[in-house]
Write an enzyme that holds these catalytic residues in place. Structure first.
Site, short mmCIF file in Angstrom:
data_model
loop_
_atom_site.label_atom_id
_atom_site.label_comp_id
_atom_site.label_asym_id
_atom_site.label_seq_id
_atom_site.Cartn_x
_atom_site.Cartn_y
_atom_site.Cartn_z
N ARG A 55 0.79 -1.23 0.00
CA ARG A 55 0.00 0.00 0.00
C ARG A 55 0.82 1.28 0.00
NH1 ARG A 55 -2.88 -4.03 1.82
NH2 ARG A 55 -0.93 -4.48 2.85
N THR A 56 1.77 1.36 0.89
CA THR A 56 2.45 2.65 1.05
C THR A 56 3.16 3.05 -0.24
OG1 THR A 56 2.72 2.16 3.39
CG2 THR A 56 4.06 3.96 2.50
N LYS A 84 25.69 -3.74 -2.60
CA LYS A 84 27.14 -3.66 -2.81
C LYS A 84 27.85 -2.97 -1.65
CE LYS A 84 26.40 -2.97 -7.77
NZ LYS A 84 26.51 -1.93 -8.81
N ARG A 105 11.34 3.83 3.16
CA ARG A 105 10.94 2.84 4.17
C ARG A 105 12.18 2.02 4.51
NH1 ARG A 105 5.80 -1.15 4.29
NH2 ARG A 105 4.89 0.82 4.95
N HIS A 133 5.12 5.61 11.43
CA HIS A 133 4.61 5.53 10.06
C HIS A 133 3.63 6.70 9.91
CE1 HIS A 133 3.29 4.14 6.29
NE2 HIS A 133 3.04 2.87 6.54
C1 NCD Z 1 1.76 -1.32 8.05
C2 NCD Z 1 3.25 -1.13 8.14
O1 NCD Z 1 3.98 -1.35 7.18
O2 NCD Z 1 3.68 -0.69 9.20
N1 NCD Z 1 1.33 -1.46 6.74
C3 NCD Z 1 1.02 -0.33 6.01
O3 NCD Z 1 1.87 0.46 5.69
N2 NCD Z 1 -0.26 -0.11 5.72
C4 NCD Z 1 1.21 -2.31 8.98
C5 NCD Z 1 1.78 -3.69 9.07
O4 NCD Z 1 2.72 -4.05 8.38
O5 NCD Z 1 1.25 -4.46 9.89
#
Ligand code: NCD
Length: 306
Positions: A55-56, A84, A105, A133
């Site tokens: 999703r993100t 590397k 991320r 997040h």
């Molecule tokens: C979450 C995350 O990556 O922290 N997912 C997201 O971005 N919607 C939640 C999760 O991984 O449980």
């Protein structure tokens, strides 16, 4: 309110007014998301994902495309030069030449903050280990406001893995700026981290419990999370808490009729599929809301909306 050029690293850096402003702009993006726009034409987004995501990453890319911009990036560290031996600081100093804004991320806490220090273009934290997040929390808030009319006055329960779940950390910081009663529901070993709960408890009332049944009838917003298996130091600890909560029809019988169920997704077994068809489920609406909130953030950070 100045968002142009700003890094989005933690919800701790936000005031209530700033959150409200982002939610307002997000709402104005609802129609733009459907028609498309040229607002960010010639702007480039880079998504650097050193950890898995559906999703993100995709919603940031979709948001950028809907505003007429484009996106580049990688979805796994395996294919990038980190393999590397390149460090994050160098990666940022390189990618800043390729993009106008960067989403990162990373499995390590503090990584997003570090990345922002080295990049001359704005950096958005797309998840920093178990820490935070922030864009997920903003879309969660947007969903609550959209579905319930306002955030103030609600009883909100954060359920599941409050220790390793990063979305609940950001969301709790944001909710502590609102007039809500917060319930932290988790197994003993997955209690909200002290560093987070201390900040929250200074501002609002928090009730901590391990039983969801005990409080379910008081709740307006049930925010369910996945037990973050990959962040447990050992498998035996995970085995103890696996399957601690399961939201199903039987539990929902005790809930207020207008209680909504949210989840950042992905879910494993904490929400039974039968819940999807009930009037309570809103987790797939959250996905759409993620688009408009990220459109708003990109437009603001890139200085196209003031
Ligand atoms: C979450 C995350 O990556 O922290 N997912 C997201 O971005 N919607 C939640 C999760 O991984 O449980």
């Amino acid at each position: 309110m100045e968002f142009k050029g700003r890094d989005i690293i933690s919800l701790k850096d936000f005031s209530r007014e700033e959150i409200n402003f982002v939610l307002e702009i997000s709402q104005s993006m609802e129609s733009v998301a459907k028609t498309g726009s040229d607002l960010l034409r010639s702007k480039i987004l880079a998504t650097l994902f050193f950890e898995s995501s559906t999703r993100t990453r995709l919603s940031f890319e979709s948001a950028m495309h809907r505003l007429g911009g484009s996106s580049i990036g990688f979805a796994e560290a395996e294919i990038a030069s980190v393999k590397k031996g390149e460090n994050l600081a160098d990666t940022m100093r390189v990618v800043e030449s390729y993009a106008d804004v960067i989403v990162v991320r990373h499995p390590l806490e503090g990584a997003a903050r570090l990345a922002a220090e080295f990049a001359s273009v704005p950096v958005i934290n797309g998840g920093s280990g178990a820490e935070e997040h922030p864009t997920q929390a903003l879309l969660d808030l947007y969903t609550i406001a959209k579905e319930k009319g306002s955030i103030d006055g609600l009883n909100v329960a954060l359920v599941g893995d409050l220790r390793y779940g990063r979305t609940v950390h950001s969301l709790a910081y944001a909710l502590s700026l609102c007039k809500v009663k917060l319930f932290f529901i988790s197994p003993e070993i997955l209690r909200m981290r002290r560093e987070v709960s201390e900040v929250i408890k200074e501002k609002i009332k928090v009730i901590e419990k391990s039983s969801l049944e005990e409080v379910i009838s008081d709740i307006d917003v049930l925010y369910v999370t996945r037990i973050q298996k990959e962040r447990f130091p050992d498998a035996a600890e995970y085995a103890k808490v696996k399957g601690s909560y399961r939201v199903d029809l039987e539990l929902l019988e005790k809930a207020k009729e207008d209680m909504i169920v949210l989840h950042p997704l992905p879910r494993v077994d904490e929400i039974a599929p039968e819940v999807d068809e009930t009037i309570h489920a809103r987790y797939f609406q959250q996905v759409w809301n993620g688009i408009v909130v990220r459109m708003a953030l990109l437009a603001l950070i890139l200085g196209k909306i003031e």
